[in-house]
Design an enzyme around this catalytic site. Structure first.
Site, PDB file in Angstrom:
ATOM      1  N   TYR A   1     -59.856 -15.159 -56.550  1.00 45.38           N
ATOM      2  CA  TYR A   1     -61.287 -14.463 -56.000  1.00 45.38           C
ATOM      3  C   TYR A   1     -60.716 -12.829 -55.223  1.00 45.38           C
ATOM      4  O   TYR A   1     -59.393 -13.773 -54.303  1.00 45.38           O
ATOM      5  CB  TYR A   1     -62.238 -14.584 -55.685  1.00 45.38           C
ATOM      6  CG  TYR A   1     -62.916 -14.372 -54.722  1.00 45.38           C
ATOM      7  CD1 TYR A   1     -63.919 -13.220 -55.778  1.00 45.38           C
ATOM      8  CD2 TYR A   1     -63.363 -14.561 -53.644  1.00 45.38           C
ATOM      9  CE1 TYR A   1     -64.761 -12.135 -54.913  1.00 45.38           C
ATOM     10  CE2 TYR A   1     -64.610 -13.135 -52.765  1.00 45.38           C
ATOM     11  CZ  TYR A   1     -65.472 -13.496 -53.602  1.00 45.38           C
ATOM     12  OH  TYR A   1     -66.501 -12.383 -53.482  1.00 45.38           O
TER      13      TYR A   1
ATOM     14  N   ASP B   1     -61.447 -24.430 -57.502  1.00 51.10           N
ATOM     15  CA  ASP B   1     -62.668 -23.644 -57.255  1.00 51.10           C
ATOM     16  C   ASP B   1     -63.282 -23.051 -58.552  1.00 51.10           C
ATOM     17  O   ASP B   1     -63.285 -22.624 -59.401  1.00 51.10           O
ATOM     18  CB  ASP B   1     -62.610 -22.123 -56.494  1.00 51.10           C
ATOM     19  CG  ASP B   1     -63.338 -20.935 -56.170  1.00 51.10           C
ATOM     20  OD1 ASP B   1     -64.765 -21.420 -57.293  1.00 51.10           O
ATOM     21  OD2 ASP B   1     -63.352 -20.201 -55.379  1.00 51.10           O
TER      22      ASP B   1
ATOM     23  N   LYS C   1     -73.267 -17.780 -56.899  1.00 50.26           N
ATOM     24  CA  LYS C   1     -72.930 -16.383 -58.051  1.00 50.26           C
ATOM     25  C   LYS C   1     -73.969 -17.706 -59.228  1.00 50.26           C
ATOM     26  O   LYS C   1     -75.265 -17.729 -58.525  1.00 50.26           O
ATOM     27  CB  LYS C   1     -72.032 -17.345 -58.549  1.00 50.26           C
ATOM     28  CG  LYS C   1     -70.759 -16.312 -57.806  1.00 50.26           C
ATOM     29  CD  LYS C   1     -70.801 -15.390 -57.333  1.00 50.26           C
ATOM     30  CE  LYS C   1     -70.465 -14.589 -55.788  1.00 50.26           C
ATOM     31  NZ  LYS C   1     -68.670 -14.753 -55.841  1.00 50.26           N
TER      32      LYS C   1
ATOM     33  N   ARG D   1     -76.595 -26.933 -37.365  1.00 49.68           N
ATOM     34  CA  ARG D   1     -75.640 -26.667 -37.923  1.00 49.68           C
ATOM     35  C   ARG D   1     -74.501 -27.447 -38.648  1.00 49.68           C
ATOM     36  O   ARG D   1     -73.890 -27.557 -39.195  1.00 49.68           O
ATOM     37  CB  ARG D   1     -75.034 -26.117 -36.685  1.00 49.68           C
ATOM     38  CG  ARG D   1     -73.432 -25.335 -37.130  1.00 49.68           C
ATOM     39  CD  ARG D   1     -72.200 -25.036 -36.152  1.00 49.68           C
ATOM     40  NE  ARG D   1     -72.747 -24.776 -35.216  1.00 49.68           N
ATOM     41  CZ  ARG D   1     -72.649 -25.393 -33.747  1.00 49.68           C
ATOM     42  NH1 ARG D   1     -71.786 -26.223 -34.019  1.00 49.68           N
ATOM     43  NH2 ARG D   1     -72.914 -25.292 -32.656  1.00 49.68           N
TER      44      ARG D   1
HETATM   45  C1  LIG Z   1     -67.591 -14.719 -54.761  1.00 50.71           C
HETATM   46  C2  LIG Z   1     -66.622 -15.742 -55.110  1.00 50.71           C
HETATM   47  C3  LIG Z   1     -65.941 -16.795 -54.333  1.00 50.71           C
HETATM   48  C4  LIG Z   1     -66.590 -15.893 -52.792  1.00 50.71           C
HETATM   49  O1  LIG Z   1     -67.508 -16.154 -52.279  1.00 50.71           O
HETATM   50  P1  LIG Z   1     -69.098 -15.907 -51.353  1.00 50.71           P
HETATM   51  O2  LIG Z   1     -70.301 -16.533 -51.627  1.00 50.71           O
HETATM   52  O3  LIG Z   1     -69.056 -14.445 -52.079  1.00 50.71           O
HETATM   53  O4  LIG Z   1     -67.985 -16.266 -49.684  1.00 50.71           O
HETATM   54  C5  LIG Z   1     -65.223 -17.512 -53.889  1.00 50.71           C
HETATM   55  N1  LIG Z   1     -64.364 -17.915 -54.799  1.00 50.71           N
HETATM   56  C6  LIG Z   1     -65.049 -16.553 -56.829  1.00 50.71           C
HETATM   57  C7  LIG Z   1     -64.320 -16.944 -57.728  1.00 50.71           C
HETATM   58  C8  LIG Z   1     -66.111 -16.220 -56.586  1.00 50.71           C
HETATM   59  O5  LIG Z   1     -66.314 -15.039 -57.802  1.00 50.71           O
END
Ligand SMILES: *Cc1c(COP(=O)(O)O)cnc(C)c1O
Length: 401
Positions: free
Chosen positions: A114, A186, A211, A61
């Site tokens: 998001y 982000d 992504k 973890r």
């Molecule tokens: C998809 C996304 C998230 C969340 O990520 P997960 O891996 O789905 O938990 C956060 N910020 C942005 C800009 C995203 O596209």
């Protein structure tokens, strides 16, 4: 062998950083350590590892050798001291917020986020006594105005998901630095190949590695990159004791594989998206295309300053609004109707009813995105095939005049 005369470039770092095959039986790829726990040579050594006085792993973890390679590579790519890999982007975000903030603290966030980040900020953090003010951070003056005595964190995406507004990272970092507040960016949409927020003055970078970093639509993961002291706190408090959102070694292995082609993929996503954005903008059925590579984008200059290329994400609105958008989505054949982004496959979705359904209609209006908006994650297929698919689906969408 001669010593290199320059620091390794992006691709070299993405392929090699933090791993020496010769230290692992010559294995070209980092071994996949499928283990939950780690043996101690003695009781004293176990105690020393737990106390942080001896190097070594104790439990997966908090750390795993395969994950550690990924973490050092992500830190190098973002230009940060250290990184923490997590089980999802949301896991990265909650580890960060639950570790660094407490009841009574205040966050300033851009008004467009998001969907699940917005859900956490608007609907859940107030239950724990953390208040969030949403401001239009495309103008850094609005950031200054939104700061309060108890503001601990400023949070933004750029370009924003889904409507592709840009936030000037350096200008926001300047406001934050003077106020002694941490700026978190982000960087999911850009990846460090297109944009490096830490170089521009941000304190921490978060990712949904689900992504572009993974890039193949086969895993969920997230990351935070920044100063080692904070990353250690997130690891030993956030992940270890608060949310448990540790990444699996297998997913870390897959992301390491994805990273090897990150720069090639981002260049191709960007090149194809730029061409498609022009095609779509010129089509009579289209009301607006939001893409930072278009001259019509109001922040085109800022995009050229802080992004290496314009990425693979496009937002568009059709003249017939929501109804036309739904028809368009139902007509495409090559593009896949699905949420998520950054995959080899082109994905098309409707934010108001899908990724951003966490915003109710009044919130959508207040935060500035419309029900008719369609989001396109341009994949790696041939441009000509995508063009035919998208423009063909538009032509039959057009209202007869
Ligand atoms: C998809 C996304 C998230 C969340 O990520 P997960 O891996 O789905 O938990 C956060 N910020 C942005 C800009 C995203 O596209």
């Amino acid at each position: 062998m001669t010593e290199p005369t320059r620091p390794p470039g992006f691709a070299t770092t993405a392929i090699h950083h933090g791993y020496d095959p010769l230290a692992h039986h010559g294995a070209l790829n980092p071994p996949l350590f499928l283990t939950s726990t780690y043996a101690f040579a003695s009781a004293a050594e176990g105690a020393a590892r737990f106390a942080g006085e001896a190097e070594g792993f104790v439990y997966s973890r908090v750390g795993n050798p395969t994950v550690a390679v990924l973490e050092s590579r992500l830190a190098a790519l973002e230009g940060g001291e250290a990184a923490l890999a997590t089980s999802s982007g949301v896991g990265a975000l909650t580890a960060l917020i639950w570790t660094l903030l407490k009841t009574g603290d205040h966050i300033v966030a851009d008004q467009m986020l998001y969907g699940c980040t917005f859900g956490l900020f608007e609907h859940h953090l107030p239950r724990f006594g953390i208040q969030v003010t949403f401001a239009d951070l495309t103008d850094p003056a609005n950031l200054q105005a939104a700061l309060a005595a108890n503001t601990r964190l400023v949070f933004t995406e750029t370009p924003t998901n889904p409507n592709m507004r840009l936030v000037d990272i350096a200008a926001c970092a300047d406001v934050c630095r003077r106020a002694g507040i941490r700026l978190v960016v982000d960087n999911t949409y850009c990846t460090p190949y297109l944009q490096r927020p830490l170089d521009l003055g941000a304190d921490l970078v978060t990712h949904s590695a689900t992504k572009y970093l993974g890039g193949h639509g086969d895993l969920l993961a997230g990351a935070v990159v920044g100063p080692k002291a904070i990353i250690d706190q997130l690891r030993f408090t956030g992940i270890k004791e608060l949310n448990g959102a540790c990444i699996s070694a297998f997913d870390a292995f897959l992301i390491l594989r994805g990273l090897k082609t990150l720069n090639l993929r981002m260049d191709r996503h960007s090149a194809t998206a730029a061409k498609l954005a022009h095609d779509l903008e010129a089509h009579p059925a289209v009301a607006a295309v939001y893409y930072p590579g278009l001259d019509s984008h109001p922040q085109r200059k800022l995009a050229q300053q802080q992004m290496r290329a314009m990425g693979g994400m496009i937002a568009l609105e059709l003249k017939g609004g929501l109804e036309a958008g739904r028809n368009f989505m139902d007509r495409v054949k090559l593009a896949t109707r699905a949420v998520s982004l950054g995959d080899a496959e082109t994905l098309i979705q409707h934010p108001a009813s899908m990724t951003h359904a966490t915003y109710d209609p009044a919130e959508r209006a207040r935060h500035g995105f419309t029900d008719g908006l369609i989001r396109l994650s341009v994949g790696l297929e041939d441009y000509e095939d995508l063009r035919e698919d998208l423009l063909g689906a538009l032509s039959v969408t057009r209202k007869p005049t």
